[in-house]
Design a protein around this motif. Structure first.
Motif, PDB file in Angstrom:
ATOM      1  N   GLN A   1       0.833  -1.208   0.000  1.00 56.13           N
ATOM      2  CA  GLN A   1       0.000   0.000   0.000  1.00 56.13           C
ATOM      3  C   GLN A   1       0.868   1.260   0.000  1.00 56.13           C
ATOM      4  OE1 GLN A   1      -2.438  -1.019   3.391  1.00 56.13           O
ATOM      5  NE2 GLN A   1      -3.974  -2.010   2.100  1.00 56.13           N
ATOM      6  N   ASN A   2       1.976   1.229   0.727  1.00 53.32           N
ATOM      7  CA  ASN A   2       2.907   2.367   0.723  1.00 53.32           C
ATOM      8  C   ASN A   2       3.524   2.558  -0.664  1.00 53.32           C
ATOM      9  OD1 ASN A   2       2.450   2.915   3.432  1.00 53.32           O
ATOM     10  ND2 ASN A   2       4.237   1.770   4.123  1.00 53.32           N
ATOM     11  N   GLU A   3       3.864   1.449  -1.321  1.00 50.47           N
ATOM     12  CA  GLU A   3       4.434   1.540  -2.663  1.00 50.47           C
ATOM     13  C   GLU A   3       3.447   2.185  -3.629  1.00 50.47           C
ATOM     14  OE1 GLU A   3       7.512  -2.248  -2.569  1.00 50.47           O
ATOM     15  OE2 GLU A   3       5.705  -2.393  -3.785  1.00 50.47           O
ATOM     16  N   LEU A   4       2.180   1.818  -3.523  1.00 48.29           N
ATOM     17  CA  LEU A   4       1.171   2.438  -4.389  1.00 48.29           C
ATOM     18  C   LEU A   4       1.097   3.940  -4.139  1.00 48.29           C
ATOM     19  CD1 LEU A   4      -1.713  -0.200  -4.363  1.00 48.29           C
ATOM     20  CD2 LEU A   4      -0.367   0.540  -6.341  1.00 48.29           C
ATOM     21  N   GLU A   5       1.197   4.339  -2.876  1.00 51.25           N
ATOM     22  CA  GLU A   5       1.182   5.769  -2.550  1.00 51.25           C
ATOM     23  C   GLU A   5       2.417   6.464  -3.133  1.00 51.25           C
ATOM     24  OE1 GLU A   5      -1.326   7.596  -1.258  1.00 51.25           O
ATOM     25  OE2 GLU A   5      -2.402   5.700  -1.440  1.00 51.25           O
ATOM     26  N   LEU A   6       3.577   5.823  -3.034  1.00 50.26           N
ATOM     27  CA  LEU A   6       4.802   6.398  -3.608  1.00 50.26           C
ATOM     28  C   LEU A   6       4.635   6.620  -5.108  1.00 50.26           C
ATOM     29  CD1 LEU A   6       7.700   4.348  -1.923  1.00 50.26           C
ATOM     30  CD2 LEU A   6       7.229   6.791  -1.646  1.00 50.26           C
ATOM     31  N   LEU A   7       4.006   5.662  -5.761  1.00 56.04           N
ATOM     32  CA  LEU A   7       3.861   5.736  -7.211  1.00 56.04           C
ATOM     33  C   LEU A   7       2.857   6.801  -7.646  1.00 56.04           C
ATOM     34  CD1 LEU A   7       4.042   1.931  -7.839  1.00 56.04           C
ATOM     35  CD2 LEU A   7       5.542   3.615  -8.903  1.00 56.04           C
ATOM     36  N   LYS A   8       1.984   7.224  -6.730  1.00 60.13           N
ATOM     37  CA  LYS A   8       0.998   8.258  -7.058  1.00 60.13           C
ATOM     38  C   LYS A   8       1.587   9.663  -6.953  1.00 60.13           C
ATOM     39  CE  LYS A   8      -3.062   5.682  -5.521  1.00 60.13           C
ATOM     40  NZ  LYS A   8      -4.101   5.599  -4.484  1.00 60.13           N
ATOM     41  N   LYS A   9       2.690   9.783  -6.207  1.00 59.93           N
ATOM     42  CA  LYS A   9       3.272  11.107  -5.983  1.00 59.93           C
ATOM     43  C   LYS A   9       3.901  11.646  -7.257  1.00 59.93           C
ATOM     44  CE  LYS A   9       4.048  10.561  -1.088  1.00 59.93           C
ATOM     45  NZ  LYS A   9       5.004  10.563   0.002  1.00 59.93           N
TER      46      LYS A   9
ATOM     47  N   HIS B   1       6.647  13.416  -7.555  1.00 61.82           N
ATOM     48  CA  HIS B   1       8.087  13.152  -7.566  1.00 61.82           C
ATOM     49  C   HIS B   1       8.317  11.778  -6.946  1.00 61.82           C
ATOM     50  CE1 HIS B   1       8.843  17.191  -8.892  1.00 61.82           C
ATOM     51  NE2 HIS B   1       8.092  17.640  -7.897  1.00 61.82           N
ATOM     52  N   PHE B   2       8.564  10.808  -7.779  1.00 64.52           N
ATOM     53  CA  PHE B   2       8.708   9.419  -7.359  1.00 64.52           C
ATOM     54  C   PHE B   2      10.009   9.218  -6.603  1.00 64.52           C
ATOM     55  CE2 PHE B   2       9.936   4.968  -8.547  1.00 64.52           C
ATOM     56  CZ  PHE B   2       9.006   4.344  -7.744  1.00 64.52           C
ATOM     57  N   ASP B   3       9.921   8.601  -5.435  1.00 68.88           N
ATOM     58  CA  ASP B   3      11.083   8.322  -4.582  1.00 68.88           C
ATOM     59  C   ASP B   3      11.616   6.935  -4.917  1.00 68.88           C
ATOM     60  OD1 ASP B   3      12.972   7.949  -2.608  1.00 68.88           O
ATOM     61  OD2 ASP B   3      11.536   8.013  -0.945  1.00 68.88           O
ATOM     62  N   MET B   4      12.525   6.864  -5.888  1.00 67.90           N
ATOM     63  CA  MET B   4      13.054   5.580  -6.346  1.00 67.90           C
ATOM     64  C   MET B   4      13.815   4.864  -5.231  1.00 67.90           C
ATOM     65  SD  MET B   4      13.150   3.424  -8.803  1.00 67.90           S
ATOM     66  CE  MET B   4      12.863   4.195 -10.376  1.00 67.90           C
ATOM     67  N   ASP B   5      14.577   5.613  -4.427  1.00 65.60           N
ATOM     68  CA  ASP B   5      15.326   4.987  -3.330  1.00 65.60           C
ATOM     69  C   ASP B   5      14.371   4.365  -2.311  1.00 65.60           C
ATOM     70  OD1 ASP B   5      17.765   5.656  -4.429  1.00 65.60           O
ATOM     71  OD2 ASP B   5      17.949   7.522  -3.291  1.00 65.60           O
ATOM     72  N   GLY B   6      13.331   5.095  -1.971  1.00 59.15           N
ATOM     73  CA  GLY B   6      12.338   4.581  -1.030  1.00 59.15           C
ATOM     74  C   GLY B   6      11.657   3.338  -1.570  1.00 59.15           C
ATOM     75  N   PHE B   7      11.362   3.357  -2.851  1.00 58.92           N
ATOM     76  CA  PHE B   7      10.728   2.211  -3.490  1.00 58.92           C
ATOM     77  C   PHE B   7      11.669   1.009  -3.475  1.00 58.92           C
ATOM     78  CE2 PHE B   7       9.240  -0.356  -7.063  1.00 58.92           C
ATOM     79  CZ  PHE B   7       7.871  -0.388  -6.814  1.00 58.92           C
TER      80      PHE B   7
ATOM     81  N   LEU C   1       1.411  -2.467 -12.625  1.00 56.26           N
ATOM     82  CA  LEU C   1       0.775  -1.570 -13.589  1.00 56.26           C
ATOM     83  C   LEU C   1       1.218  -0.126 -13.346  1.00 56.26           C
ATOM     84  CD1 LEU C   1      -1.286  -1.244 -15.897  1.00 56.26           C
ATOM     85  CD2 LEU C   1      -3.056  -0.984 -14.133  1.00 56.26           C
ATOM     86  N   ALA C   2       1.247   0.281 -12.090  1.00 55.41           N
ATOM     87  CA  ALA C   2       1.666   1.652 -11.764  1.00 55.41           C
ATOM     88  C   ALA C   2       3.132   1.877 -12.135  1.00 55.41           C
ATOM     89  CB  ALA C   2       1.439   1.929 -10.273  1.00 55.41           C
ATOM     90  N   VAL C   3       3.984   0.885 -11.895  1.00 60.55           N
ATOM     91  CA  VAL C   3       5.398   1.008 -12.263  1.00 60.55           C
ATOM     92  C   VAL C   3       5.524   1.097 -13.782  1.00 60.55           C
ATOM     93  CG1 VAL C   3       7.600  -0.227 -12.335  1.00 60.55           C
ATOM     94  CG2 VAL C   3       6.329  -0.064 -10.191  1.00 60.55           C
ATOM     95  N   ASP C   4       4.769   0.259 -14.503  1.00 58.38           N
ATOM     96  CA  ASP C   4       4.787   0.304 -15.968  1.00 58.38           C
ATOM     97  C   ASP C   4       4.337   1.672 -16.473  1.00 58.38           C
ATOM     98  OD1 ASP C   4       5.677  -2.306 -16.030  1.00 58.38           O
ATOM     99  OD2 ASP C   4       3.732  -3.157 -16.610  1.00 58.38           O
ATOM    100  N   ASN C   5       3.271   2.199 -15.875  1.00 63.06           N
ATOM    101  CA  ASN C   5       2.778   3.525 -16.277  1.00 63.06           C
ATOM    102  C   ASN C   5       3.804   4.604 -15.966  1.00 63.06           C
ATOM    103  OD1 ASN C   5       0.356   2.570 -17.300  1.00 63.06           O
ATOM    104  ND2 ASN C   5      -0.739   2.873 -15.373  1.00 63.06           N
ATOM    105  N   TYR C   6       4.447   4.496 -14.814  1.00 63.60           N
ATOM    106  CA  TYR C   6       5.496   5.448 -14.451  1.00 63.60           C
ATOM    107  C   TYR C   6       6.628   5.390 -15.478  1.00 63.60           C
ATOM    108  CZ  TYR C   6       9.550   7.406 -12.119  1.00 63.60           C
ATOM    109  OH  TYR C   6      10.672   8.135 -11.841  1.00 63.60           O
ATOM    110  N   ALA C   7       7.033   4.178 -15.834  1.00 66.49           N
ATOM    111  CA  ALA C   7       8.122   4.008 -16.809  1.00 66.49           C
ATOM    112  C   ALA C   7       7.732   4.611 -18.156  1.00 66.49           C
ATOM    113  CB  ALA C   7       8.476   2.533 -16.957  1.00 66.49           C
TER     114      ALA C   7
END
Length: 161
Positions: free
Chosen positions: A31-39, A41-47, A116-122
């Motif tokens: 759930q935290n990862e989904l929140e990170l992906l919605k922001k 400015h994506f926090d790649m280190d946090g992810f 899906l969110a990671v793919d969309n981000y990419a």
């Protein structure tokens, strides 16, 4: 073996309880990862840290599963031949396993959403990179054309004089 069986059944229950705790933690991480992906400015280190933590937790689950199987293999025959004597403990284990199954399905759904969110981000990042690259090419082309115009203008001016 009644006392020993109770100990083994208790061990199985405790193993399943630990697995449920770990699956709860994995659900929170997802759930935290989904929140990170919605922001924005994506926090790649946090992810990345989050993914590493999930991998460690999955390793713990593997160890719990191995231990569970080892203990269950020891008592399986005795348990199956004396189902009635251990009915409450068996029912409790079945409830725990059912909950774990539901949690696994839920986690798989969350993982699909994350993928899906990671793919969309990419794709967004790729599009942004391409846009930057294209605008960079456009700017370069513009400046090259301007230089040509200046050369033509200078040439035209020289030929009139």
């Amino acid at each position: 073996m009644g006392q020993g069986m109770d100990t083994y059944l208790k061990m199985l229950g405790e193993s399943l309880d630990k697995k449920i705790e770990i699956l709860d933690r994995i659900t929170q991480i997802d759930q935290n990862e989904l929140e990170l992906l919605k922001k924005e400015h994506f926090d790649m280190d946090g992810f990345d840290k989050s993914v590493d933590e999930k991998l460690k937790l999955m390793g713990q689950i593997d160890k719990l599963d191995e231990g569970f199987e080892t203990v269950y293999d020891r008592i399986r025959e005795k348990l199956l031949t004396n189902k009635d004597a251990y009915a409450p403990q068996i029912k409790r284990l079945q409830e725990q396993i059912s909950r774990i199954t539901e949690m696994n399905v839920s986690i798989q759904a969350l993982e699909s959403r994350i993928k899906l969110a990671v793919d969309n981000y990419a794709k967004r990042e790729s599009a942004t990179l391409n846009q930057r690259r294209n605008s960079g090419k456009a700017a370069q082309s513009y400046y090259n054309n301007m230089r040509k115009l200046n050369v033509v203008d200078a040439h035209f001016m020289d030929s009139k004089h």
